[in-house]
Every structure is written in C-alpha cells, then in structure tokens.
Scaffold this motif. Structure first.
Motif, PDB file in Angstrom:
ATOM      1  N   ALA A   7       4.764   2.442 -13.097  1.00 42.82           N
ATOM      2  CA  ALA A   7       6.142   2.517 -12.596  1.00 42.82           C
ATOM      3  C   ALA A   7       6.180   3.199 -11.241  1.00 42.82           C
ATOM      4  CB  ALA A   7       7.015   3.274 -13.592  1.00 42.82           C
ATOM      5  N   ALA A   8       6.974   2.630 -10.370  1.00 40.77           N
ATOM      6  CA  ALA A   8       7.187   3.216  -9.053  1.00 40.77           C
ATOM      7  C   ALA A   8       8.567   3.866  -9.030  1.00 40.77           C
ATOM      8  CB  ALA A   8       7.101   2.133  -7.984  1.00 40.77           C
ATOM      9  N   ILE A  64       0.858  -1.187   0.000  1.00 42.71           N
ATOM     10  CA  ILE A  64       0.000   0.000   0.000  1.00 42.71           C
ATOM     11  C   ILE A  64       0.890   1.232   0.000  1.00 42.71           C
ATOM     12  CG2 ILE A  64      -1.703   1.310   1.327  1.00 42.71           C
ATOM     13  CD1 ILE A  64      -2.695  -1.379   2.420  1.00 42.71           C
ATOM     14  N   GLY A  65       0.577   2.177  -0.884  1.00 40.28           N
ATOM     15  CA  GLY A  65       1.346   3.416  -0.963  1.00 40.28           C
ATOM     16  C   GLY A  65       0.764   4.494  -0.074  1.00 40.28           C
ATOM     17  N   ASN A  66       0.866   5.729  -0.492  1.00 42.61           N
ATOM     18  CA  ASN A  66       0.328   6.883   0.231  1.00 42.61           C
ATOM     19  C   ASN A  66      -0.627   7.642  -0.687  1.00 42.61           C
ATOM     20  OD1 ASN A  66       1.888   6.621   2.678  1.00 42.61           O
ATOM     21  ND2 ASN A  66       3.656   7.207   1.451  1.00 42.61           N
ATOM     22  N   PHE A  67      -1.607   8.300  -0.081  1.00 41.35           N
ATOM     23  CA  PHE A  67      -2.535   9.099  -0.877  1.00 41.35           C
ATOM     24  C   PHE A  67      -1.807  10.268  -1.520  1.00 41.35           C
ATOM     25  CE2 PHE A  67      -6.103   6.989   1.237  1.00 41.35           C
ATOM     26  CZ  PHE A  67      -6.975   6.883   0.173  1.00 41.35           C
ATOM     27  N   LYS A 100       5.781   2.303 -17.616  1.00 38.37           N
ATOM     28  CA  LYS A 100       6.990   1.860 -18.308  1.00 38.37           C
ATOM     29  C   LYS A 100       6.643   0.723 -19.253  1.00 38.37           C
ATOM     30  CE  LYS A 100       8.175  -1.310 -14.585  1.00 38.37           C
ATOM     31  NZ  LYS A 100       9.135  -1.715 -13.581  1.00 38.37           N
ATOM     32  N   GLU A 101       7.418   0.636 -20.322  1.00 39.37           N
ATOM     33  CA  GLU A 101       7.284  -0.503 -21.233  1.00 39.37           C
ATOM     34  C   GLU A 101       8.670  -0.864 -21.739  1.00 39.37           C
ATOM     35  OE1 GLU A 101       6.144   1.017 -25.631  1.00 39.37           O
ATOM     36  OE2 GLU A 101       4.558   1.323 -24.136  1.00 39.37           O
ATOM     37  N   ILE A 102       8.857  -2.126 -22.036  1.00 35.12           N
ATOM     38  CA  ILE A 102      10.166  -2.586 -22.498  1.00 35.12           C
ATOM     39  C   ILE A 102      10.109  -2.876 -23.987  1.00 35.12           C
ATOM     40  CG2 ILE A 102       9.789  -5.030 -21.963  1.00 35.12           C
ATOM     41  CD1 ILE A 102      12.761  -4.955 -20.862  1.00 35.12           C
ATOM     42  N   PRO A 153       4.065   4.052  -6.555  1.00 33.48           N
ATOM     43  CA  PRO A 153       3.636   4.992  -7.603  1.00 33.48           C
ATOM     44  C   PRO A 153       2.725   6.079  -7.029  1.00 33.48           C
ATOM     45  CG  PRO A 153       3.245   2.710  -8.274  1.00 33.48           C
ATOM     46  CD  PRO A 153       3.606   2.686  -6.824  1.00 33.48           C
ATOM     47  N   ILE A 154       2.735   7.222  -7.672  1.00 36.82           N
ATOM     48  CA  ILE A 154       1.863   8.329  -7.259  1.00 36.82           C
ATOM     49  C   ILE A 154       1.315   9.028  -8.491  1.00 36.82           C
ATOM     50  CG2 ILE A 154       3.046   8.792  -5.064  1.00 36.82           C
ATOM     51  CD1 ILE A 154       4.327  11.258  -6.552  1.00 36.82           C
TER      52      ILE A 154
END
Length: 199
Positions: free
Chosen positions: A63-64, A29-32, A80-82, A70-71
């Motif tokens: 992407a983070a 879990i990230g941040n708001f 992101k893509e490779i 991530p935000i």
C-alpha cells in the motif's frame, strides 16, 4: 523533481553496472527510506536496496500512502487486502513476511515506533431483519499501535461505523491525530484540540 532526477540517474548507474541485476520497464520510482527504494512495475510494488538488488519482490498488496510511494519505516511497510469489498491494512517486514495482520480499515506508516490506525469492532446485535439475520451495530476506535501490534494508546472512540458505507467506500473514517513530538499526539475533536502523552 531534482531528487527524482538524481534517483533515476542513480538507478541507471546501478542497472549499467555488471554486479546489479537488470530492472527494466519500471513504471514508478519512490524515494529511499531505511536503505530501500520502492519501485512499481505493472501495478505491483517491490523494493530494491542501494546495490539495486530486489529484496522485496513485486506484489500487488503493498500500500502506498495517499499521493506517495510506499516506504519502510521502523522496518515495516503497509500492505492492504480486500475482504467483502472492504480494504484492510497490515504491515510486512523487510523480508516481505506479514508481521501485523490486515485488521485495520485505516492505517499510517510507522513514526518513532508507532502507527496510528483505525480498528473496526462489532459492538452488539440489535435485533433481526425480515430474513431472520442478526442486525449488528459496528463502531471504530482510533488507536496507536507498536511495531509488535500492541495498543500503546487509545486515541478516540467508540465512533459509529456504517458498515454498508464502508463496503461502498463512502464516508470512510479518518485519522484525526498527529504526532507533535516523539512522545506527544495532538487530536482534533470538533473544533478543539487535546494533547495525549505516549507512556
């Protein structure tokens, strides 16, 4: 740590309420940020709003930034893509639509409506190899872009880019600039700094 505990308690309350959808087996879990919270499940990121509704579905291309979740910033999130073993970065909006194509080999989150990016360029053909294929020279530039993918400022470059090292993820170019105010960027070159004004 306290913020993480509060976020977990908040999510538990949301999940326990009758109007929120159930989100289970969340790995991280990230941040708001801008009313959206990044959540990771099975190596895919998604975003929920303050009511616990999944507004950006889980996807593997979000992407983070290094060491962070991530935000959304200025309404955009890094993806992101490779391609040919090289990671390229772009941005999606809060609906999950691609709004800035993945064309940068390094990119930051937006700050004050700008993002710092590194864009590669094929500069010239410098001959052919034994198989008759063109030998191409590559370079990169550090740029400041707007939320509409317009160049707002050329920060530095051209710099030599070793394409084979890029494919091996070795000696990747780095962002050498930092915001020092909403309208000023400091750039370190060798052991000296220069300050650029964003017009």
């Amino acid at each position: 740590m306290r913020a993480l505990r509060l976020t977990l308690i908040f999510l538990c309350c949301l999940i326990g309420s009758g109007s929120a959808q159930h989100l289970e087996n969340i790995d991280e879990i990230g941040n708001f940020s801008e009313g959206l919270l990044a959540i990771n499940k099975n190596n895919s990121w998604g975003f929920i709003d303050v009511n616990g509704t999944l507004v950006v579905d889980f996807r593997t291309d979000i992407a983070a930034p290094h060491g962070h979740s991530p935000i959304y910033s200025n309404g955009l999130c890094l993806i992101k893509e490779i391609r040919e073993n090289i990671w390229y970065y772009g941005y999606i909006n809060t609906k999950g639509d691609l709004v800035i194509p993945a064309e940068y080999i390094v990119a930051t989150a937006f700050e004050n409506d700008y993002a710092r990016v590194i864009k590669p360029y094929k500069t010239e053909v410098i001959g052919t190899n034994m198989l008759g294929k063109d030998i191409v020279s590559y370079s990169y530039h550090e740029l400041l872009i707007t939320t509409t993918n317009k160049m707002a400022l050329h920060i530095s470059g051209p710099h030599n880019l070793w394409y084979y090292k890029l494919k091996l993820q070795q000696d990747l170019p780095m962002i050498h600039s930092t915001f020092i105010s909403p309208h000023l960027i400091a750039v370190k070159e060798a052991d000296r700094w220069k300050i650029l004004k964003i017009e």
